[in-house]
Every structure is written in C-alpha cells, then in structure tokens.
Design a protein around this motif. Structure first.
Motif, PDB file in Angstrom:
ATOM      1  N   GLU A   1      -8.289  12.737   3.298  1.00  0.00           N
ATOM      2  CA  GLU A   1      -7.855  12.193   2.015  1.00  0.00           C
ATOM      3  C   GLU A   1      -6.337  12.180   1.856  1.00  0.00           C
ATOM      4  OE1 GLU A   1     -10.454  12.739  -1.562  1.00  0.00           O
ATOM      5  OE2 GLU A   1     -11.179  14.453  -0.385  1.00  0.00           O
ATOM      6  N   SER A   2      -5.596  12.742   2.792  1.00  0.00           N
ATOM      7  CA  SER A   2      -4.133  12.672   2.729  1.00  0.00           C
ATOM      8  C   SER A   2      -3.687  11.226   2.627  1.00  0.00           C
ATOM      9  CB  SER A   2      -3.513  13.296   3.982  1.00  0.00           C
ATOM     10  OG  SER A   2      -3.559  14.688   3.915  1.00  0.00           O
ATOM     11  N   GLY A   3      -2.740  10.981   1.765  1.00  0.00           N
ATOM     12  CA  GLY A   3      -2.275   9.625   1.523  1.00  0.00           C
ATOM     13  C   GLY A   3      -3.038   8.929   0.426  1.00  0.00           C
ATOM     14  N   GLY A   4      -4.131   9.574  -0.059  1.00  0.00           N
ATOM     15  CA  GLY A   4      -4.907   9.005  -1.151  1.00  0.00           C
ATOM     16  C   GLY A   4      -4.193   9.144  -2.480  1.00  0.00           C
ATOM     17  N   ILE A   5      -4.938   8.938  -3.554  1.00  0.00           N
ATOM     18  CA  ILE A   5      -4.334   8.747  -4.868  1.00  0.00           C
ATOM     19  C   ILE A   5      -4.801   9.805  -5.867  1.00  0.00           C
ATOM     20  CG2 ILE A   5      -6.221   7.199  -5.559  1.00  0.00           C
ATOM     21  CD1 ILE A   5      -4.202   5.598  -7.208  1.00  0.00           C
TER      22      ILE A   5
ATOM     23  N   ILE B   1       5.637   3.506   1.971  1.00  0.00           N
ATOM     24  CA  ILE B   1       5.177   2.249   1.390  1.00  0.00           C
ATOM     25  C   ILE B   1       4.950   1.255   2.523  1.00  0.00           C
ATOM     26  CG2 ILE B   1       5.816   0.312  -0.106  1.00  0.00           C
ATOM     27  CD1 ILE B   1       7.313   2.294  -1.858  1.00  0.00           C
ATOM     28  N   LEU B   2       3.741   0.727   2.593  1.00  0.00           N
ATOM     29  CA  LEU B   2       3.337  -0.153   3.681  1.00  0.00           C
ATOM     30  C   LEU B   2       3.267  -1.596   3.202  1.00  0.00           C
ATOM     31  CD1 LEU B   2       0.317   1.937   5.050  1.00  0.00           C
ATOM     32  CD2 LEU B   2       2.751   2.215   5.564  1.00  0.00           C
ATOM     33  N   LYS B   3       3.664  -2.502   4.077  1.00  0.00           N
ATOM     34  CA  LYS B   3       3.444  -3.924   3.874  1.00  0.00           C
ATOM     35  C   LYS B   3       2.372  -4.386   4.862  1.00  0.00           C
ATOM     36  CE  LYS B   3       6.222  -5.266   0.575  1.00  0.00           C
ATOM     37  NZ  LYS B   3       5.679  -5.863  -0.658  1.00  0.00           N
ATOM     38  N   VAL B   4       1.329  -5.048   4.340  1.00  0.00           N
ATOM     39  CA  VAL B   4       0.254  -5.524   5.203  1.00  0.00           C
ATOM     40  C   VAL B   4       0.402  -7.024   5.432  1.00  0.00           C
ATOM     41  CG1 VAL B   4      -1.295  -3.692   4.499  1.00  0.00           C
ATOM     42  CG2 VAL B   4      -1.281  -5.824   3.230  1.00  0.00           C
ATOM     43  N   ASP B   5      -0.329  -7.534   6.408  1.00  0.00           N
ATOM     44  CA  ASP B   5      -0.087  -8.905   6.863  1.00  0.00           C
ATOM     45  C   ASP B   5      -0.841  -9.965   6.059  1.00  0.00           C
ATOM     46  OD1 ASP B   5      -2.629  -8.367   7.705  1.00  0.00           O
ATOM     47  OD2 ASP B   5      -2.274  -8.820   9.828  1.00  0.00           O
ATOM     48  N   GLU B   6      -1.523  -9.561   4.992  1.00  0.00           N
ATOM     49  CA  GLU B   6      -2.183 -10.552   4.143  1.00  0.00           C
ATOM     50  C   GLU B   6      -2.333  -9.978   2.734  1.00  0.00           C
ATOM     51  OE1 GLU B   6      -6.327 -11.317   4.876  1.00  0.00           O
ATOM     52  OE2 GLU B   6      -6.512  -9.472   6.063  1.00  0.00           O
ATOM     53  N   ASN B   7      -2.689 -10.857   1.806  1.00  0.00           N
ATOM     54  CA  ASN B   7      -2.879 -10.459   0.417  1.00  0.00           C
ATOM     55  C   ASN B   7      -4.262  -9.835   0.265  1.00  0.00           C
ATOM     56  OD1 ASN B   7      -3.343 -10.264  -2.334  1.00  0.00           O
ATOM     57  ND2 ASN B   7      -2.445 -12.255  -2.820  1.00  0.00           N
TER      58      ASN B   7
ATOM     59  N   GLY C   1       0.743  10.057  -8.373  1.00  0.00           N
ATOM     60  CA  GLY C   1       1.228  10.699  -7.169  1.00  0.00           C
ATOM     61  C   GLY C   1       0.336  10.385  -5.976  1.00  0.00           C
ATOM     62  N   THR C   2       0.795  10.839  -4.808  1.00  0.00           N
ATOM     63  CA  THR C   2       0.116  10.575  -3.537  1.00  0.00           C
ATOM     64  C   THR C   2      -0.365  11.891  -2.939  1.00  0.00           C
ATOM     65  OG1 THR C   2       1.525   8.657  -3.147  1.00  0.00           O
ATOM     66  CG2 THR C   2       0.393   9.587  -1.228  1.00  0.00           C
ATOM     67  N   ILE C   3      -1.658  11.970  -2.580  1.00  0.00           N
ATOM     68  CA  ILE C   3      -2.228  13.198  -2.031  1.00  0.00           C
ATOM     69  C   ILE C   3      -1.475  13.578  -0.759  1.00  0.00           C
ATOM     70  CG2 ILE C   3      -4.276  14.223  -0.978  1.00  0.00           C
ATOM     71  CD1 ILE C   3      -5.946  12.409  -2.833  1.00  0.00           C
ATOM     72  N   MET C   4      -1.031  14.838  -0.741  1.00  0.00           N
ATOM     73  CA  MET C   4      -0.182  15.276   0.366  1.00  0.00           C
ATOM     74  C   MET C   4      -0.810  16.410   1.175  1.00  0.00           C
ATOM     75  SD  MET C   4       3.341  17.328  -0.046  1.00  0.00           S
ATOM     76  CE  MET C   4       3.883  18.370   1.288  1.00  0.00           C
TER      77      MET C   4
ATOM     78  N   VAL D   1       0.851  -1.186   0.000  1.00  0.00           N
ATOM     79  CA  VAL D   1       0.000   0.000   0.000  1.00  0.00           C
ATOM     80  C   VAL D   1       0.886   1.234   0.000  1.00  0.00           C
ATOM     81  CG1 VAL D   1      -1.656   1.341   1.384  1.00  0.00           C
ATOM     82  CG2 VAL D   1      -1.926  -1.137   1.153  1.00  0.00           C
ATOM     83  N   MET D   2       0.483   2.250  -0.766  1.00  0.00           N
ATOM     84  CA  MET D   2       1.168   3.534  -0.774  1.00  0.00           C
ATOM     85  C   MET D   2       0.329   4.550  -0.022  1.00  0.00           C
ATOM     86  SD  MET D   2       3.609   5.569  -1.685  1.00  0.00           S
ATOM     87  CE  MET D   2       4.528   4.998  -3.099  1.00  0.00           C
ATOM     88  N   THR D   3       1.011   5.416   0.762  1.00  0.00           N
ATOM     89  CA  THR D   3       0.326   6.485   1.472  1.00  0.00           C
ATOM     90  C   THR D   3       1.289   7.648   1.664  1.00  0.00           C
ATOM     91  OG1 THR D   3      -1.032   7.004   3.415  1.00  0.00           O
ATOM     92  CG2 THR D   3       0.912   5.621   3.786  1.00  0.00           C
ATOM     93  N   ALA D   4       0.859   8.652   2.408  1.00  0.00           N
ATOM     94  CA  ALA D   4       1.728   9.778   2.766  1.00  0.00           C
ATOM     95  C   ALA D   4       2.366   9.495   4.120  1.00  0.00           C
ATOM     96  CB  ALA D   4       0.923  11.070   2.821  1.00  0.00           C
ATOM     97  N   ALA D   5       3.641   9.822   4.259  1.00  0.00           N
ATOM     98  CA  ALA D   5       4.364   9.523   5.495  1.00  0.00           C
ATOM     99  C   ALA D   5       3.766  10.260   6.689  1.00  0.00           C
ATOM    100  CB  ALA D   5       5.843   9.866   5.326  1.00  0.00           C
ATOM    101  N   HIS D   6       3.218  11.470   6.447  1.00  0.00           N
ATOM    102  CA  HIS D   6       2.718  12.234   7.603  1.00  0.00           C
ATOM    103  C   HIS D   6       1.476  11.597   8.223  1.00  0.00           C
ATOM    104  CE1 HIS D   6      -0.074  14.312   4.685  1.00  0.00           C
ATOM    105  NE2 HIS D   6      -0.874  14.284   5.749  1.00  0.00           N
ATOM    106  N   CYS D   7       0.862  10.633   7.521  1.00  0.00           N
ATOM    107  CA  CYS D   7      -0.290   9.928   8.095  1.00  0.00           C
ATOM    108  C   CYS D   7       0.126   8.897   9.145  1.00  0.00           C
ATOM    109  CB  CYS D   7      -1.065   9.214   6.986  1.00  0.00           C
ATOM    110  SG  CYS D   7      -1.803  10.315   5.762  1.00  0.00           S
ATOM    111  N   LEU D   8       1.406   8.587   9.218  1.00  0.00           N
ATOM    112  CA  LEU D   8       1.887   7.503  10.074  1.00  0.00           C
ATOM    113  C   LEU D   8       2.647   7.992  11.299  1.00  0.00           C
ATOM    114  CD1 LEU D   8       3.411   5.335   7.188  1.00  0.00           C
ATOM    115  CD2 LEU D   8       1.064   5.270   8.057  1.00  0.00           C
ATOM    116  N   ILE D   9       2.946   9.276  11.334  1.00  0.00           N
ATOM    117  CA  ILE D   9       3.847   9.799  12.359  1.00  0.00           C
ATOM    118  C   ILE D   9       3.173  10.942  13.106  1.00  0.00           C
ATOM    119  CG2 ILE D   9       6.076  10.939  12.740  1.00  0.00           C
ATOM    120  CD1 ILE D   9       7.040   9.511  10.169  1.00  0.00           C
ATOM    121  N   ASP D  10       3.262  10.910  14.407  1.00  0.00           N
ATOM    122  CA  ASP D  10       2.671  11.940  15.261  1.00  0.00           C
ATOM    123  C   ASP D  10       3.760  12.486  16.179  1.00  0.00           C
ATOM    124  OD1 ASP D  10       0.900  13.612  16.591  1.00  0.00           O
ATOM    125  OD2 ASP D  10       0.258  12.040  17.986  1.00  0.00           O
TER     126      ASP D  10
END
Length: 742
Positions: free
Chosen positions: A695-699, A624-630, A709-712, A569-578
């Motif tokens: 919608e940050s991290g969207g497409i 870039i995220l790796k998830v635990d299943e397909n 690109g990735t919505i920032m 999965v692709m997203t924006a980095a700022h969605c993951l960090i606080d």
C-alpha cells in the motif's frame, strides 16, 4: 509457485517499508536535533550579495543558507547612468565640474566664493567659504534650485566637520550650522542668549520652483512653476532649548514677496524668548522629496497642533510627561507606514514577491536620542485602519490594535533597540491585506522617549527581513530517454487552507465493500471495489512481466498510487527507486483485481521528486508521475488539500493494493481502512487506519474525496503519510491543470 513468488516479493516489501519507517523515525529525530543545535549556534553574516542591492536595501548571505535583507527608511543609493551609486553627504572641495554645474544654476552667486559640496548624490548642496547675503547656501536637484542667505552685514567664516559646516556669527546668534543630507540641508541656528529681535530673516532665490505656504501644517512647499507639482519642502520649524524641550507652537514661517525678491522670516514668540533656557537651537530644515520607503508621521494631543501632521527629524513619544504649559497632560505618538515594504513596492526594479519567500525573521530597529524625560517603555502596536503619512493628525488617527513588541528606553543617545516582529510581518504577508503599519506609544504615564528619525546617519531607522528563497530543487526522470534533469521550482507559501476538487469518471457505479478483516495496528481493513469511484482512482505500480525458471509469468509489485489529474499520478518516491537507481519500467494498473493479463494499464513516462529524497531525506518521500495516456477519463481523480489549521482527529480513509494472507486472494487487490489522524508535523501525518505491504504510495483521503497525503510507512502503533506542503500542492495543481488544458 506463483503465489510463493508474490509472498517473497511481499516480504521484500515489508523489509523496505520497515526500513523506511525506521528511516522516518531516525530522520525526524535527527531533523529536530539539528534544529535545536541550530538555535544554539551563532548565525553569522558571510557576505553581502552585491548583485541584489537596491536603492534602499542590502541583502546578505547568512551562514545557515538563509538571506537577510536590510530595508532602510529612505534611499541609501541613487541611480546614475544606469548604475547604483552610494550617497556620500560628506563635504569635499569643489572640482571644476561642480563649478560648471553651479554656473548653470544662475542664481547670481559668485562662483569662486564657493568652497565645498557634498561628495555624491542625486542632489547637490554648495557652501561658500564665507556666509553672507551675497553668497548664499545653494541646494540643487535636477532643474530645480534654491538658495538662501541670512540678512546680515558681516561675513561669517566656516569650519568643516564631516558633513557639517559651521559659520561662526555674533554674540547673539553664535553660529549657523548646516548639515548636508542625502536630499537636502538641515539648518541649526544657535541662539546663545535672548536676541533683540524676534525675527530671523533670509533672502531666498529659486529656479523653476515657487515657495507656497501651508499655513495649517506650517510647511513651505517647493512647487514646480509649470506643473504645480510639489518637489520639496521646508519642514515646520522648531526650537530646542538647553533642557531638551522641543517647541513647535512658538515659532512660525512667513514668506514675503517684495519687488521680485523673496524673503523668508522665522518669527519667534517674544514671550518664549523671555522664558527660554539658552542656548536655543532653531531648526528650519529644507529637503527635496525622495521616495520614502518607511514613511513616518508624529501626532500630538497638544492643543495647538492636534490638527497638524508632524514630520520632525527626531521623534518625541510622550505620555503626559511634561508638566509645563501647553504640554501638560498631552501625548505624542509615532506612526510608521510599512505597507511599501510588505507589498514589495520598496524595491527598485522587479517587485519583490514576498509570498515566494520563506520568512525566517523580521526585525525593526530604532535608536534613541538624548532625552531629559523620565524614560519608560515604548510599545509597538498594530494599526487597525488605513492612514496617510501626509495628513494624519491626533484628531484623525486610526484605532490601534495589539502590541507586537516593546522596549525599555534609557534616554542615552544612539542606544539601539532591535525588535522581533516576525509574527506580525508573516501575518501581514499571508493575509494579502493592505497593511496599516505600526504605531509607537509611550506605555507608562509620566514617561517620554526621543527616537532618531530616518536622516540621522548611523542612528537611522531600518527594517530587516531574513528569509529563504521559496524554492525546491526537483529531479525528473524520463523512462524513454533514461535521463535525469534537475531544476529549481519556485512556489508561493500557502497560508490557511486550499483545496482542489476531484472528478468522478464518465461512468460511475455503486460503492460496495467486499469483506472486512481485523488487523493490527489500526482499524479494520476492508477490501474495496476498484471499479467504483473514488476507489477506481487508486492504482497499482507493477513491473514488466518476467518468466521464471518454471515458465510461469510473474509480475513484480512495486506499490500503489492514486490519480490526481487526467494524466497525473501521485505515489511515494521509494516505490520507484531500488538501491539508488530508478526501476527499469513501470506500469500503471487501474481498476485492477489482480488480473494482470487482462487488466487496463498504461506506462509511466516521467517521475518528478524532490532531489533531497535522492539524498536520503524521508520527509520528501513523494513522486509525481506522468502516464502515456489519459487514464483519468476512466478512473476519475481525487481532489487534494493543504492546510495550516491542523488535521488532528480528522477522519480519513487509507487505500492501496495489498495481499492479505487471511483471505483466499492470490493477487494484490484494493483495500481500504478508516481511521483518524493521531498526530502531525509539517512533513508527516500519523493515523490509525490499517496498512499492509504493497500500500506504500497509496492515498489517505476524507469523505469529500480530498487527498491529504501519500502513504509512506508503517510505524508500529501508527501509520505514516507524507503530507502536502506549499510547493507540492502548487506543483500538483499545475500538473493537473496542464493535463486539463492539453
């Protein structure tokens, strides 16, 4: 109460997004200012990177963090016992080891009569104290040797000057001068006045080689007596008179084998000797083959040499500047083969992968020699067709292309010209095509220039490339171990356009719009069906459920993302960090309608982002995220693309999960908005599709379901997405391919 909490979270997200948007504007401005400042600052050479030396190049670290590699036309070092050693052609007194080596050559020399030898190199040149037919000059390389001495009755005493040794002769031949070089000997025979004979004769002895005449091109090749492979040569002879005029057509070689003895004669046209401007320097240069990394060749339209390949030690570039026969109205051009440099073949050891370097600047440097011609402009041109430095002639030369650089000459010795050929070199590398090299042409009729060749010490020709290593430092966070690792990621510089195709899920449905709303900035915002591809591949980032004081279960909303591979999965980095810390836990909700209790979700295992984003650089706001299943089997995934050709006015759709207050929605649901790209740079895409918090991290993607690109962030009159570049595209592709392979 549940709705109120979500409104508060939405408000917090608005603050976060606006802050990031502000950081984007500020950062962009700061970046541009730093670039402008850098142009004003002097970039200095900090030190040589000794460990990166090769046989023909030096690499230097520059003060802006880039590197410069200077590539010489021929070897500047040689290998001995597995180590690189510097050539030193200066003449030094012979040692015991040198005399022992000379004995093994077994050419009949009187060992004690020899005085000096070149200091270091993979070939050796031995010079006697006095020159006569019994004590010749000796050249040796490996198992091969060649000795030659003028047929004279007197002994000539020597004078040593650096890498030169001069033997004073008689009143006609005033001196024999020998210049020690890395791979042989340049000889100058100085005629102070008209000689009584038009022949100069040398006795020649050799070991393991035979002398073979190439009468068409006026070379004499040294050929291995067993394998018949060429191992060296004597260049076509030439004469240079007092006026600086160089003559090839009035002098020739002749090899004579007589009763197990070999003689080499230089035969000069008698008419030339009658009219010559003395002194005249006769130049028969003998060299061993060595890898030439910038091979050169001269061609001339002069009648007698139109079918010959010329390899002089100085390059005379002319455009109808000589009024005398047979040069009147003729031209000469220099060809330079750079294919070995561009391909990376010029390096000893690992081949240089230039597509994994970021080229900052490329330069070609040449130096003038003394010239008596009217100085003019030399143009450096592209060459359209392939050619060989071994057999190019005026009649077979390729078609020339555009001029990539030019320089004005003044005829002053060692006046150096360093040419910026960055654009041409970058194009040669990016095209991946066989490079046909460069041609040097005298621009104005009536002008002529003399350039130094590759064997003239500090005046040699060199090629320089300044570059950054094409790598980025990445940080990967693991939610299971709560650990970070940092690593360097090397990538190819992608030119043009490349696209990876997406894939629909195994079960697809018809795409339906649910409703349309008006929003500023941008075009109308539509709700979208998250169960339908491609919108099924847009996901939501949600935290672990929490129970508030009233006992109500609530779900923290972190942003959006999109699937680019079965487990990626692709997203924006700022969605993951606080506040500089990774969030505790993240769920990936897909095909969600805000029904978090019943919707499908998976957990994020790892996130990878640019380490520079953690340092506050907004242009690296991606993860870039790796998830635990397909999850890709159920959602499908988007394709993605990269281009250098521009995206202005390209139609795109922006999509992510948001809560729109003008509806009856009580949860974040999927929305989309169509628009066009309004501006762009190498880091960002700006567009007029509408966005709302969440919608940050969207497409942003096109009608072929290719993401660009990735919505920032929101930016006032436009919205902003982080665009893919070479390293991100390559890393995304690798992660998707790994998912599929596994």
């Amino acid at each position: 109460m549940k709705k109120e909490l979500k409104k508060i979270i939405a408000a917090l997200l608005v603050i976060s997004i606006v802050f990031n948007a502000g950081m984007f504007v500020t950062q962009a401005k700061t970046t541009h200012e730093s670039v402008r400042t850098a142009k004003k600052e002097t970039i200095t050479e900090l030190r040589e990177l000794v460990d990166e030396r090769t046989e023909n190049s030096n690499t230097y670290l520059l003060s802006d963090g880039s590197k410069r590699i200077d590539i010489c036309s021929q070897r500047i070092r040689y290998q001995e016992k597995g180590k690189l050693k510097e050539y030193d052609s200066s003449l030094v007194a012979m040692k015991k080891a040198d005399r022992e080596k000379l004995k093994t050559i077994n050419c009949g020399e009187k060992i004690d009569a020899y005085k000096v030898v070149n200091k270091s190199g993979d070939s050796k040149q031995y010079f006697p104290q006095q020159l006569d037919k019994e004590t010749p000059v000796v050249m040796n390389k490996g198992k091969y040797s060649l000795s030659f001495a003028p047929i004279v009755d007197k002994k000539y005493n020597s004078i040593i000057d650096g890498n030169k040794i001069k033997y004073k002769a008689n009143e006609i031949i005033s001196e024999y001068e020998y210049i020690s070089q890395k791979n042989g000997i340049k000889e100058n025979i100085v005629l102070s006045s008209k000689p009584s004979k038009n022949e100069i004769c040398f006795k020649v002895d050799s070991k393991n080689i035979t002398l073979i005449e190439d009468k068409q091109n006026e070379y004499i090749y040294f050929v291995d007596t067993e394998s018949r492979q060429k191992v060296g040569y004597i260049l076509p002879p030439n004469m240079k008179d007092r006026g600086g005029n160089i003559n090839y057509e009035d002098i020739s070689y002749k090899v004579i084998d007589n009763e197990n003895e070999t003689f080499l004669k230089l035969i000069i046209n008698k008419k030339y000797l009658e009219r010559a401007l003395y002194p005249v320097v006769v130049d028969p240069t003998a060299v061993w083959f060595m890898n030439q990394y910038l091979p050169t060749a001269m061609v001339s339209s002069m009648e007698f040499v139109r079918d010959q390949t010329l390899h002089p030690s100085e390059f005379v570039i002319k455009n109808k500047c000589d009024p005398t026969f047979p040069y009147k109205g003729t031209e000469q051009r220099l060809y330079l083969d750079t294919s070995h440099v561009i391909s990376g073949d010029s390096y000893i050891g690992d081949k240089v992968e230039w597509n994994k370097k970021i080229i900052k600047r490329a330069q070609l440097s040449v130096a003038e020699s003394t010239s008596n011609y009217t100085a003019g402009t030399v143009e450096v041109k592209k060459v359209k067709n392939s050619w060989s430095a071994e057999n190019i002639t005026w009649n077979t030369q390729p078609e020339l292309g555009d001029t990539i650089a030019s320089f004005k000459c003044n005829g002053v010795n060692r006046n150096r010209h360093t040419l910026d050929i960055t654009e041409a070199v970058t194009e040669m590398i990016s095209n991946g095509e066989l490079n046909n090299g460069l041609a040097f042409v005298a621009k104005e009729s009536g002008t002529g220039e003399v350039l130094n060749g590759p064997e003239l010490g500090p005046s040699y020709m060199w090629f320089s490339v300044e570059y950054y290593d094409a790598k980025i430092n990445m940080t990967q966070y693991n939610w299971e171990t709560k650990n970070e690792i940092k690593f360097d990621y090397y990538y190819d510089n992608i030119q043009g356009q490349q696209i990876e195709i997406g894939q629909a899920p195994e079960e697809t449905a018809t795409n339906n719009n649910i409703g349309t709303y008006s929003i500023i900035p941008g075009n109308p915002l539509d709700s979208a069906d998250s169960s339908v591809y491609p919108y099924s591949a847009v996901i939501q980032l949600v935290g672990e459920p929490i129970v508030n004081e009233q006992g109500i279960i609530e779900y923290p909303i972190y942003g959006s993302g999109y699937v680019i591979g079965p487990n990626t999965v692709m997203t924006a980095a700022h969605c993951l960090i606080d506040e500089g810390k990774w969030l505790d836990s993240i769920r990936i909700y897909y095909k969600s309608h805000g029904d978090y209790e019943t919707a499908n979700y998976s957990y994020v295992k790892t996130a990878t982002c640019a380490t520079d984003y953690l340092g506050g650089l907004a242009e690296y706001d991606w993860a870039i995220l790796k998830v635990d299943e397909n999850i890709g089997n159920q959602t499908g995934w988007f394709g993605f693309g990269i281009t250098n050709n521009g995206l202005i006015n390209k139609s795109l759709t922006a999509s992510g999960y948001t809560l729109y207050e003008g509806t009856n929605d009580t949860a974040y649901v999927l929305h989309k908005s169509e628009g066009k790209v309004t501006s762009e740079d190498k880091f960002f895409i700006r567009y007029n599709a509408s966005l709302l918090p969440g919608e940050s991290g969207g497409i942003i993607f096109d009608s072929s379901n290719i993401a660009w690109g990735t919505i920032m962030a929101q930016g006032g009159s436009f919205n902003v997405a982080t665009r893919y570049n070479s390293y991100l595209f390559q890393y995304m592709k690798e992660q998707k391919d790994n998912d599929i392979d596994n």
